[in-house]
Motif scaffolding. Structure first.
Motif, PDB file in Angstrom:
ATOM      1  N   GLN A 151      -6.479   0.355  -4.623  1.00 39.42           N
ATOM      2  CA  GLN A 151      -7.429   0.750  -3.583  1.00 39.42           C
ATOM      3  C   GLN A 151      -8.744   1.211  -4.205  1.00 39.42           C
ATOM      4  O   GLN A 151      -9.825   0.874  -3.730  1.00 39.42           O
ATOM      5  CB  GLN A 151      -6.843   1.922  -2.752  1.00 39.42           C
TER       6      GLN A 151
ATOM      7  N   ARG B  24     -12.516  -0.490  -3.955  1.00 38.24           N
ATOM      8  CA  ARG B  24     -13.676   0.263  -3.497  1.00 38.24           C
ATOM      9  C   ARG B  24     -14.818   0.136  -4.501  1.00 38.24           C
ATOM     10  O   ARG B  24     -15.960  -0.092  -4.126  1.00 38.24           O
ATOM     11  CB  ARG B  24     -13.270   1.734  -3.317  1.00 38.24           C
TER      12      ARG B  24
ATOM     13  N   ARG C 168     -15.874  10.535  -7.777  1.00 45.95           N
ATOM     14  CA  ARG C 168     -14.506  11.000  -7.578  1.00 45.95           C
ATOM     15  C   ARG C 168     -13.499   9.904  -7.925  1.00 45.95           C
ATOM     16  O   ARG C 168     -12.432  10.163  -8.475  1.00 45.95           O
ATOM     17  CB  ARG C 168     -14.381  11.401  -6.113  1.00 45.95           C
TER      18      ARG C 168
ATOM     19  N   GLN D  77     -10.469   9.889 -10.626  1.00 49.84           N
ATOM     20  CA  GLN D  77      -9.081   9.542 -10.302  1.00 49.84           C
ATOM     21  C   GLN D  77      -8.551   8.431 -11.182  1.00 49.84           C
ATOM     22  O   GLN D  77      -7.365   8.378 -11.485  1.00 49.84           O
ATOM     23  CB  GLN D  77      -8.985   9.144  -8.830  1.00 49.84           C
TER      24      GLN D  77
ATOM     25  N   ARG E  29      -7.129  10.160 -13.866  1.00 50.46           N
ATOM     26  CA  ARG E  29      -6.046  11.090 -13.551  1.00 50.46           C
ATOM     27  C   ARG E  29      -4.772  10.369 -13.086  1.00 50.46           C
ATOM     28  O   ARG E  29      -3.673  10.644 -13.561  1.00 50.46           O
ATOM     29  CB  ARG E  29      -6.520  12.045 -12.450  1.00 50.46           C
ATOM     30  N   VAL E  30      -4.934   9.435 -12.159  1.00 53.11           N
ATOM     31  CA  VAL E  30      -3.755   8.800 -11.552  1.00 53.11           C
ATOM     32  C   VAL E  30      -2.878   8.083 -12.588  1.00 53.11           C
ATOM     33  O   VAL E  30      -1.651   8.252 -12.576  1.00 53.11           O
ATOM     34  CB  VAL E  30      -4.175   7.860 -10.404  1.00 53.11           C
TER      35      VAL E  30
ATOM     36  N   GLY F 258     -16.641   7.365   2.636  1.00 52.94           N
ATOM     37  CA  GLY F 258     -15.239   6.955   2.551  1.00 52.94           C
ATOM     38  C   GLY F 258     -15.121   5.486   2.209  1.00 52.94           C
ATOM     39  O   GLY F 258     -16.085   4.854   1.772  1.00 52.94           O
ATOM     40  N   ALA F 259     -13.960   4.942   2.431  1.00 54.89           N
ATOM     41  CA  ALA F 259     -13.771   3.548   2.048  1.00 54.89           C
ATOM     42  C   ALA F 259     -13.019   2.812   3.129  1.00 54.89           C
ATOM     43  O   ALA F 259     -12.280   3.393   3.899  1.00 54.89           O
ATOM     44  CB  ALA F 259     -12.991   3.485   0.745  1.00 54.89           C
TER      45      ALA F 259
ATOM     46  N   PHE G 118       2.223  11.457  -5.013  1.00 59.47           N
ATOM     47  CA  PHE G 118       2.420  10.004  -4.864  1.00 59.47           C
ATOM     48  C   PHE G 118       3.172   9.680  -3.576  1.00 59.47           C
ATOM     49  O   PHE G 118       2.797   8.795  -2.816  1.00 59.47           O
ATOM     50  CB  PHE G 118       3.196   9.449  -6.059  1.00 59.47           C
TER      51      PHE G 118
ATOM     52  N   GLN H 123      -5.397  14.145  -3.518  1.00 61.44           N
ATOM     53  CA  GLN H 123      -6.646  13.516  -3.953  1.00 61.44           C
ATOM     54  C   GLN H 123      -6.833  12.171  -3.262  1.00 61.44           C
ATOM     55  O   GLN H 123      -7.874  11.542  -3.367  1.00 61.44           O
ATOM     56  CB  GLN H 123      -6.607  13.266  -5.471  1.00 61.44           C
ATOM     57  N   PHE H 124      -5.804  11.733  -2.610  1.00 59.52           N
ATOM     58  CA  PHE H 124      -5.802  10.390  -2.027  1.00 59.52           C
ATOM     59  C   PHE H 124      -6.632  10.388  -0.751  1.00 59.52           C
ATOM     60  O   PHE H 124      -6.582  11.335   0.028  1.00 59.52           O
ATOM     61  CB  PHE H 124      -4.350  10.037  -1.718  1.00 59.52           C
ATOM     62  N   LEU H 125      -7.389   9.337  -0.567  1.00 49.93           N
ATOM     63  CA  LEU H 125      -8.206   9.260   0.646  1.00 49.93           C
ATOM     64  C   LEU H 125      -7.340   8.835   1.834  1.00 49.93           C
ATOM     65  O   LEU H 125      -6.615   7.851   1.746  1.00 49.93           O
ATOM     66  CB  LEU H 125      -9.335   8.241   0.457  1.00 49.93           C
TER      67      LEU H 125
ATOM     68  N   ASP I 210      -8.077   7.360   4.465  1.00 47.72           N
ATOM     69  CA  ASP I 210      -8.356   6.017   4.972  1.00 47.72           C
ATOM     70  C   ASP I 210      -7.680   4.924   4.161  1.00 47.72           C
ATOM     71  O   ASP I 210      -7.583   3.782   4.600  1.00 47.72           O
ATOM     72  CB  ASP I 210      -9.868   5.772   4.994  1.00 47.72           C
ATOM     73  N   ASP I 211      -7.258   5.258   2.946  1.00 45.76           N
ATOM     74  CA  ASP I 211      -6.575   4.263   2.116  1.00 45.76           C
ATOM     75  C   ASP I 211      -5.119   4.068   2.522  1.00 45.76           C
ATOM     76  O   ASP I 211      -4.431   3.199   2.010  1.00 45.76           O
ATOM     77  CB  ASP I 211      -6.601   4.701   0.645  1.00 45.76           C
TER      78      ASP I 211
END
Lengths: 430, 860
Positions: free
Chosen positions: A359, A363, A372, A376, A379-380, A424-425, B114, B147-149, B151-152
């Protein structure tokens, strides 16, 4: 030097049974079955320090020696699922020199006294798998496969199985599940495939890569010392390097381990087309960290240990080369999309992490990335590394972490101004 | 706790059971390791990664064989570089874990983040909210924010029916595979599977009809999120509004411990009603499982067809009367008919009801018969002598045990036992199935014995003969305590044992433990009595009595058949009543008219019939006075399951206005008779009477029956991760009464049994029992109607060909005076010469015992 593995380049039509036999084929199997005990065969392979060519580089002979002798049923499974992006060496072996694999697999089977050999081909190897069945039939007619092999009293048949096109089925325990007709998801280990309860149909099983087994006949023919004379002490033997991407002469190159990247790319493969500069190397398909094409890298020898020292892995030695025009963010996005598509979904970090990363990359590529997102991306992947059931989670983290580390400035180009952050996305994967 | 090993958890040493799972072992000592995919009743898969811990082991000096010590004298621990999943570890000596270091805390936080990226977070409208492991663990270990959006997020289907009973919400699913593994591993029904991969991984049903298992509801209990919900509860109530009332399932002899989730409900006029039925943990009965009949079969208690006033038939029409008049009507008639009164008790009366009914009978006349309905099984004597030992634990049986299931279609008659026996077989127990036809348990059996209907007794006799010949008798027991051995020996001597039976015998008698489950399929009452005795003979002679995991269990046709037998009711009395019909009948919660044509005819001739019932059943229709009584959900009482465990159920629901507990009704009637005492004011006091008068129940009381202990694995109560507030057992584990074999000063009796099998020459009809039928207590659960087959009979292909019928044909079966209209099935179940006819698929009677029949195809 004549090829040991890619003998189809030296001997026309070696795929044919008669040609293969006329060129010394099946002598090693004969020697093993008639003259050597199973343990002696295993010892030769241990002494040769043949390391698994599938990616992990685990010593093959030791793998064989783990099989409990008391088990009534034992299997050899050949991993021909070759699905790492940029890897196409097993395909050439199976097409060009199939009998060498059959011979190698039978020697492995003899060494562990297996009851059957299964060759697990990736789903796309449709034609190849059917041709391979014909080759096996030729060997079967010559009493090299099947009942009472070469009159030794030991019987071992060989079967070809087609997968359904999943990357994860190249992972040995997922491969075994798939072969058993189960969902292609990795298993919890221990028990390992070599142990009771861990292998095919839960019997002890050796799982070896095609290229690994193709080495075996030569080792039996020429002995461990001769084999160790090729390559380096830690990584002996020949290795097929698959070159693809921005390279003048893409293809398979069989070289002793220990040559440098520079030799391979510039001396053998003709360098980078159009006089471009080499920017980065993916040394093991999509799953290893990207190496920037620095002099330190180019002058390093290609062995398991030295590539590890560079912070990457030799893996299956499938080199994808990228020239100076390559957009590394785009390249990483492609790889993440691949891993998202191929994650089996069994364990949380990989299933969710690859989706999340995908995702973010979408984006970024749409020009909607924010600072941000870059945070991530660092981080992710770290949340995924080392906590997944199989290595796919680590693989998926590699291209992200390595490209962000080496090519951060390219990412920053994609980042929009902070004012746009709140927009946002719109998630719509391509 | 048998063997133990020492492990270290966060620096503290503990003794834990050898071979235990690390998560369970840690929990035993109060350390919660959070899990989603792991479940103590299933094999670990290590999927969710929530249980990551630091894992290490004590390093042992190779020379001394002792642990290396550091400068403080503490053992040196070598920690693994990567975190490991605790659920995939089996404890071993010297294992060390750290569960609360920064590394572990961060990893849990990461995993939860997650999992929540894909979760809809619709807790405010989710059925699981309030008892949801995901919710609980997020509160305990999760990140404060993601941290996750948002909208995703992926949006997926939210109402996917997996069959008509269970709905899947794809968004909520966290792919833990507990449901698929439950179906595959625990039940063995291949009905659920994963489809696709990666983030698209989803649960699908692969069977036709969908989710085709009798245990589907359990998946909603073990689902750690609100992804699976039941059709009759979803969006019905919030878990925190529910109060859990311990109860006992009224449907079959297993006696599953259930929890009735109740609340004050607007739709029911503010009354307290049951919203759902959940399993309640009792490791020695149902562990944490119940079948779908138990889960979805409670709706009778809220049916609008329930009777609410006593009614008297006057000139063929019902007249509502008050209770006082009703009592007078009955007492005056009891006095009038005196010795000509017969009593008949149904299978779902509580022990208290039965006791008061018996008291009433004794007060009416000294010799009044107290019969049991259905009158198809007997054998209290055999159970009293050789019943399974106190403490029998099916869930623990393994290779050292053998289990014989004879003359029973086990899954249909006792589903949870079937589940436990199936799992015992998976663990290596030697399961043997003996029946005249194939049943589902066959596929898990080490040995399947086929006999012709009626020959079941012979199988057990042959095994006894084999035991005698091969020195498998327990001489100490036989010589010390057994009467009648000489006669039995004389009878068994010289019998030829067919090879099939000797092979079976060898299998069964070669193990430490032997449990026999005996049913009555294809047997007349007399044959079934002999089967019970033959089983008792075998168990006593071979010493498989007086120990846990050894002995006899009868697969009774009802929840409290054992209690009825214990309190003096019997099928023999019913037979005698039918043979010499009394003028007046008092029937408690039984429906003989719908089940037996002969009983219907007899009752039709009676002068006065009183029925206590919840519904206007065919029997009630035919009666002269009906007395409305309460369902199991609306009152207190005890049932005794077929393993002789007396178990309490509690009042879950506001009692239906106008109806009374059956025991109260009988007590009231009795108190008006000459010499009658004051009725007891509570069920507990009735139990006190029982305990004083019935030896088997001596010393039992409601307090002791309510006693609970911590069970292993501990899935109830305060933990955060097994989900559901209902598992915790606050209602009692029950008490098993001891068999004579267990009481050392009792002598045991064996006797020769008649193994004479009738020669069935004509086409013979065999009544069989199905789990899902139109029984009066089950029929009102409309949610289950799709699973109840239309009336059918099963034909052998050979017979079908001879009769000219094919699968799906409508046929009329004539047996005696009965004409039974059913559709024909030809699917290889019925042996040649036999027609299998399920009972209670309609409200029309079918023969209760094997009967000759003829079959006619209905031409269209």
């Amino acid at each position: 030097m004549a090829h040991i593995l890619l003998r189809d380049l030296d001997v026309p039509d070696i795929w044919q049974f008669d040609t293969y036999v006329a060129n010394g084929g099946y002598a090693a199997l004969r020697k093993s079955v008639k003259e050597l005990s199973p343990d002696e065969v295993t010892k030769i392979v241990i002494d040769a320090n043949l390391r698994g060519r599938g990616g992990a580089g685990f010593p093959t002979g030791r793998k064989w020696s783990f099989i409990p002798k008391t088990a009534q049923v034992k299997y050899v499974t050949v991993n021909a699922d070759e699905s790492e992006p940029g890897t196409f060496k097993d395909r050439q072996l199976l097409e060009g020199n199939p009998h060498q694999l059959i011979e190698g697999a039978m020697i492995a089977a003899y060494a562990i006294q297996a009851t059957a050999v299964y060759i697990y081909c990736r789903g796309e190897f449709w034609d190849l798998a059917h041709a391979l069945e014909d080759r096996i039939e030729e060997a079967r007619k010559a009493n090299l496969v099947g009942e009472n092999v070469l009159g030794s009293g030991w019987s071992c048949d060989m079967f070809v199985h087609l997968g359904a096109g999943a990357y994860i089925c190249g992972e040995e325990s997922a491969l075994l599940n798939s072969l058993q007709g189960l969902l292609g998801q990795p298993r919890v280990r221990p028990p390992f495939p070599a142990q009771m309860g861990g292998g095919l149909y839960y019997w002890p099983t050796v799982v070896n890569n095609v290229e690994t087994l193709a080495n075996v006949p030569w080792i039996i023919d020429h002995g461990a010392e001769a084999y160790k004379a090729i390559g380096t002490p830690e990584s002996p033997g020949p290795k097929i390097f698959c070159l693809s991407g921005h390279v003048a002469k893409p293809g398979n190159y069989e070289l002793p381990l220990g040559k440098t990247f520079r030799e391979l790319i510039y001396d053998y493969a003709g360098g980078i087309p159009n006089g471009k500069k080499l920017k980065a190397i993916l040394p093991s398909g999509a799953s290893g960290p990207v190496l920037p094409a620095t002099d330190e890298v180019l002058n390093a020898p290609m062995t398991y240990e030295s590539v590890a020292a560079l912070g990457s892995t030799l893996g299956s030695a499938s080199f994808i080369l990228m020239d100076e025009d390559t957009d590394m963010v785009w390249a990483a996005a492609k790889m993440i999309h691949f891993f998202k598509h191929e994650s089996c979904g069994k364990c949380t970090p990989c299933r969710e992490g690859t989706y999340w990363l995908d995702q973010i990359y979408h984006r970024l590529l749409r020009g909607q990335g924010t600072a941000r997102d870059l945070e991530q991306l660092e981080r992710v992947p770290k949340q995924m590394v080392g906590v997944t059931l199989c290595a796919l989670g680590d693989f998926a983290a590699n291209p992200v972490l390595s490209t962000v580390h080496h090519f951060r400035h390219e990412y920053e180009r994609y980042i929009k101004q902070p004012a746009l952050e709140k927009a946002g996305a719109v998630a719509e994967p391509v | 706790m048998a063997e133990t090993v020492t492990i270290s958890i966060d620096g503290q040493s503990y003794q834990v059971p050898k071979g235990a799972n690390l998560v369970d072992a840690a929990k035993l000592h109060g350390t919660d390791i959070p899990v989603f995919c792991y479940h103590p009743k299933m094999k670990p898969v290590g999927m969710c990664r929530m249980c990551l811990v630091e894992l290490g082991s004590v390093t042992v000096n190779r020379e001394s064989g002792k642990p290396d010590l550091d400068e403080h004298g503490q053992p040196v621990i070598r920690w693994q570089p990567k975190l490991q999943t605790a659920c995939t570890q089996t404890v071993s000596e010297g294992m060390a874990i750290r569960t609360s270091t920064a590394k572990v805390v961060e990893a849990r936080d990461d995993i939860l983040e997650f999992i929540l990226t894909s979760h809809p977070l619709d807790c405010p409208i989710c059925d699981k909210g309030g008892e949801c492991p995901l919710q609980n663990l997020t509160m305990a270990y999760g990140p404060g924010e993601s941290q996750f959006l948002y909208d995703d997020k992926q949006h997926l289907a939210k109402h996917v029916p997996l069959g008509e009973l269970i709905y899947l919400d794809r968004e909520r699913c966290i792919q833990c595979a507990r449901c698929t593994r439950f179906c595959d591993e625990v039940v063995g029904d291949d009905v659920l599977a994963f489809h696709e991969r990666g983030r698209k991984l989803q649960i699908v049903t692969v069977s036709d009809p969908p989710f085709d298992t009798k245990f589907s509801g359990n998946t909603t209990d073990i689902c750690p999120v609100g992804a699976l919900t039941t059709a009759d509860f979803r969006f019905g109530a919030r878990p925190w509004e529910l109060s859990e009332v311990p109860s006992i399932c009224p449907h079959c002899p297993v006696g599953c411990n259930i929890s009735a989730s109740t609340r004050l409900d607007r739709d029911s006029g503010g009354k307290k009603v049951i919203k759902r039925i959940m399993p309640r943990q009792n490791e020695q009965v149902n562990e944490i499982w119940i079948c779908d009949k138990g889960r979805f079969g409670h709706h009778h208690s809220l049916s609008s067809n329930r009777l609410q006033t006593p009614m008297l038939k006057k000139d063929g029409a019902w007249v509502e009367i008050d209770w006082k008049t009703a009592y007078q009507e009955v007492t005056s008639r009891l006095q009038k008919y005196g010795e000509k009164v017969g009593f008949l008790a149904g299978p779902s009366l509580s022990n208290e009801d039965l006791w008061e009914m018996r008291k009433l009978a004794r007060r009416t006349c000294r010799d009044c018969q107290i019969g049991l309905w259905p009158a198809t099984m007997t054998g209290l004597e055999a159970v009293t002598q050789a019943g399974v030992g106190v403490g029998t634990h099916l869930a623990a049986l393994g290779p050292e045990s053998a289990i014989l299931v004879i003359a029973s279609d086990f899954e249909e008659e006792a589903p949870i036992w079937w589940l436990q026996v199936k799992q015992a077989a998976d663990r290596g127990a030697k399961v043997m199935v003996a029946n005249a036809r194939p049943t589902k348990l066959d596929q898990y059996a080490k040995c399947v014995v086929r006999y012709e209907y009626g020959e079941a007794v012979e199988v057990l006799n042959h095994i006894a003969v084999f035991a005698r010949r091969h020195d498998k008798l327990n001489q100490t027991l036989v010589e010390g305590r057994v009467d009648g051995f000489a006669e039995l020996e004389a009878d068994l001597k010289g019998k030829r044992v067919p090879k099939q039976h000797s092979e079976a015998a060898e299998l069964l008698l070669d193990t430490e433990n032997l449990v026999i489950f005996a049913g009555n399929e294809g047997l007349t009452l007399a044959q079934q009595a002999e089967l019970m005795q033959a089983a008792a003979n075998l168990l006593i002679l071979t010493g498989h009595v007086a120990r846990p995991n050894n002995g006899l269990v009868a697969v009774w046709p009802g929840a409290n058949m054992q209690g009825a037998l214990d309190l003096g009711f019997s099928a023999e009395a019913t037979v005698s009543l039918l043979d010499n019909p009394p003028s007046m009948w008092v029937i408690g919660d039984a429906d003989p008219v719908a089940e037996d044509a002969r009983a219907a005819a007899v009752l039709d001739q009676a002068e006065f019939v009183v029925v206590s019932t919840q519904f206007m059943t065919p029997t009630a229709e035919q009666a002269d006075l009906v007395l409305p009584v309460l369902s199991f959900a609306e009152r207190e009482g005890t049932f005794t399951n077929a393993m002789r465990r007396v178990q309490r159920f509690y009042m879950a629901q506001t009692p239906l206005e106008g109806a009374l507990s059956a025991w109260k009704v009988f007590a009231q009637i009795g108190s008006a008779l000459p010499g009658g005492d004051k009725p007891r004011i509570s069920a507990a006091l009735v139990m006190r009477d029982i305990a004083q008068h019935v030896v088997r129940y001596a010393g039992m009381n409601y307090t002791d029956l309510a006693h609970v202990e911590t069970q292993f694995p501990d899935v109830g109560g305060h933990d955060l991760y097994y989900g559901g507030n209902a598992y915790a057992n606050h209602g009692g584990l029950g008490i098993q009464w001891a068999t004579n074999a267990e009481k050392e000063n009792y002598r045991l009796t064996v006797r020769p049994v008649s193994a004479e099998a009738p020669k069935y020459e004509d086409l013979t009809l065999i009544p069989i029992r199905l789990l899902y039928n139109r029984d009066v207590l089950f029929e009102p659960s409309t949610v289950m109607h799709a699973r109840i087959p239309a009336p059918y009979a099963d034909f052998n292909a050979k017979d079908a060909a001879q009769l000219g019928i094919i699968d799906g044909d409508q046929v009329v079966i004539s047996a005696g005076d009965l004409q039974i209209n059913v559709s024909a099935r030809v699917n290889g179940q019925a042996p040649t010469g036999f027609v299998l006819l399920p009972i209670r698929l309609s409200q029309l009677p079918v023969p209760a015992a094997p009967a000759m029949c003829s079959v006619q195809k209905v031409e269209e």
